[in-house]
Design an enzyme around this catalytic site. Structure first.
Site, mmCIF file in Angstrom:
data_model
loop_
_atom_site.group_PDB
_atom_site.id
_atom_site.type_symbol
_atom_site.label_atom_id
_atom_site.label_comp_id
_atom_site.label_asym_id
_atom_site.label_seq_id
_atom_site.Cartn_x
_atom_site.Cartn_y
_atom_site.Cartn_z
ATOM 1 N N ASP A 97 -5.894 -3.510 -2.195
ATOM 2 C CA ASP A 97 -4.756 -3.252 -1.303
ATOM 3 C C ASP A 97 -4.137 -4.536 -0.747
ATOM 4 O O ASP A 97 -4.837 -5.402 -0.231
ATOM 5 C CB ASP A 97 -5.274 -2.388 -0.145
ATOM 6 C CG ASP A 97 -4.179 -1.757 0.686
ATOM 7 O OD1 ASP A 97 -3.210 -2.454 1.010
ATOM 8 O OD2 ASP A 97 -4.316 -0.567 1.012
ATOM 9 N N SER A 110 0.822 -1.198 0.000
ATOM 10 C CA SER A 110 0.000 0.000 0.000
ATOM 11 C C SER A 110 0.865 1.262 0.000
ATOM 12 O O SER A 110 1.675 1.456 -0.900
ATOM 13 C CB SER A 110 -0.960 -0.036 1.192
ATOM 14 O OG SER A 110 -1.948 0.958 1.083
#
Length: 354
Positions: free
Chosen positions: A195, A50
């Site tokens: 993510d 991320s």
């Protein structure tokens, strides 16, 4: 010996590891007497999830005039949050209203993030990064982890290669915050990804396994890991509140619980793993232990909160000054040792040949 730099996810709290990177790079420049010293020279392998994946990509992005050299400094990597954080995590009142009632699945417009990523990476490809790395994501249709590998992008060609801006868009597609990233490999294969924090908020274990698998001559006690976290909020959630709320409205809370537990588990496992081979000091984990001075939400990117995060990171760096100084000395010593080995090999070759 292989050195790994691993960076967690955490949204706007990416400022915290970003500031550690800046501090390390400044210390490396000073201690090595080299004003051009860059973090990429001192670590052999990188991993990011991320916001950590974005930082790794910026650090390893090649210079347009010399593809073996980095384009951006650690400070320029940090600037993506300081200069664009508020812009990325700004939404309209109408969008927030619709999201609250489950009429909109994501809170933020992904096009803003995509525009920022475009400004950093353009048409740069994963294969062009200057050091081996992994960046994590998750395939929602195949229901399996997806790991972007720089080395595989080189060895397997277009089928495993991606635009770097797409890699960063995918690894940071946090559920309920941004829409699913529908990206394509250079060969045209479609990947619907979210993510990487859903399975590896801290990618350090994934990085360790990747290094041991790729460099088969190395064992665990040959590996050193610096793992940079973004802090764990430890928010308490009320059972009755969860029962009363709609599923969409508790999405951010579920993301927080899931990512925090993943990070804590990985940290525990790595500590135990290195302790089992009597090499506890080979694993360094650095993150704030208390986030009470800031608003810890992944998207809490108001200018005021960004300043609070900067202050928190600065205090953490100050509290760990001795550790960072010792680490820098160790990094420089190891790099110099590597140079000596190369020179010795050349000298031995010439001696044997002539």
């Amino acid at each position: 010996m292989k050195r790994i730099l691993s960076i967690d996810g955490g949204g706007i709290r990416g400022i915290i590891p970003g500031m550690v990177l800046v501090s390390l790079e400044q210390k490396l420049k000073k201690q090595s007497n080299n004003p051009d010293a860059h973090l990429s020279e001192y670590f052999d392998f990188f991993a990011g999830t991320s916001t950590g994946g974005i930082l790794v990509s910026i650090l390893l992005c090649p210079h347009p005039n010399d593809p073996t050299k980095p384009r951006f400094s650690a400070q320029e990597a940090l600037d993506i949050y300081l200069e664009h954080g508020t812009e990325i995590f700004t939404t309209s009142s109408w969008r927030r209203f619709l999201n609250q009632f489950g009429l909109l699945t994501e809170l933020y417009d992904e096009h803003v993030l995509e525009k920022v990523l475009e400004s950093y990476f353009g048409d740069m490809k994963l294969s062009q990064l200057i050091k081996p790395c992994i960046i994590t994501a998750y395939n929602i249709e195949l229901r399996k982890n997806h790991i972007f590998r720089q080395q595989k992008a080189i060895s397997h060609g277009e089928s495993r290669n991606f635009l770097l801006k797409d890699v960063c868009r995918a690894t940071s597609a946090a559920p309920t915050y941004f829409s699913v990233a529908e990206i394509y490999s250079l060969a045209g294969t479609r990947y619907p990804l979210v993510d990487g924090g859903v399975f590896a908020h801290s990618p350090a274990i994934s990085a360790l396994l990747e290094v041991l698998k790729t460099f088969k001559t190395f064992k665990i006690d040959d590996v050193h890991i610096l793992s940079l976290g973004t802090g764990i909020a430890k928010n308490a959630y009320n059972y009755e509140d969860f029962k009363k709320k709609k599923a969409i409205s508790i999405g951010p809370a579920l993301v927080d619980i899931m990512t925090s537990s993943s990070s804590e588990s990985n940290d525990y496992f790595l500590h135990q793993l290195f302790r089992s081979v009597q090499q506890s000091s080979n694993y360094i984990r650095l993150e704030p232990s208390n986030l009470s001075s800031i608003e810890p939400s992944l998207d809490a990117a108001s200018k005021g909160n960004i300043q609070k995060i900067v202050s928190l990171a600065d205090k953490m760096i100050s509290d760990n000054e001795y550790l960072l100084d010792a680490l820098v000395i160790d990094l420089i010593r190891e790099k110099e040792k590597g140079k000596e080995k190369k020179e010795l090999t050349v000298w031995q070759y010439l001696k044997d040949k002539f």
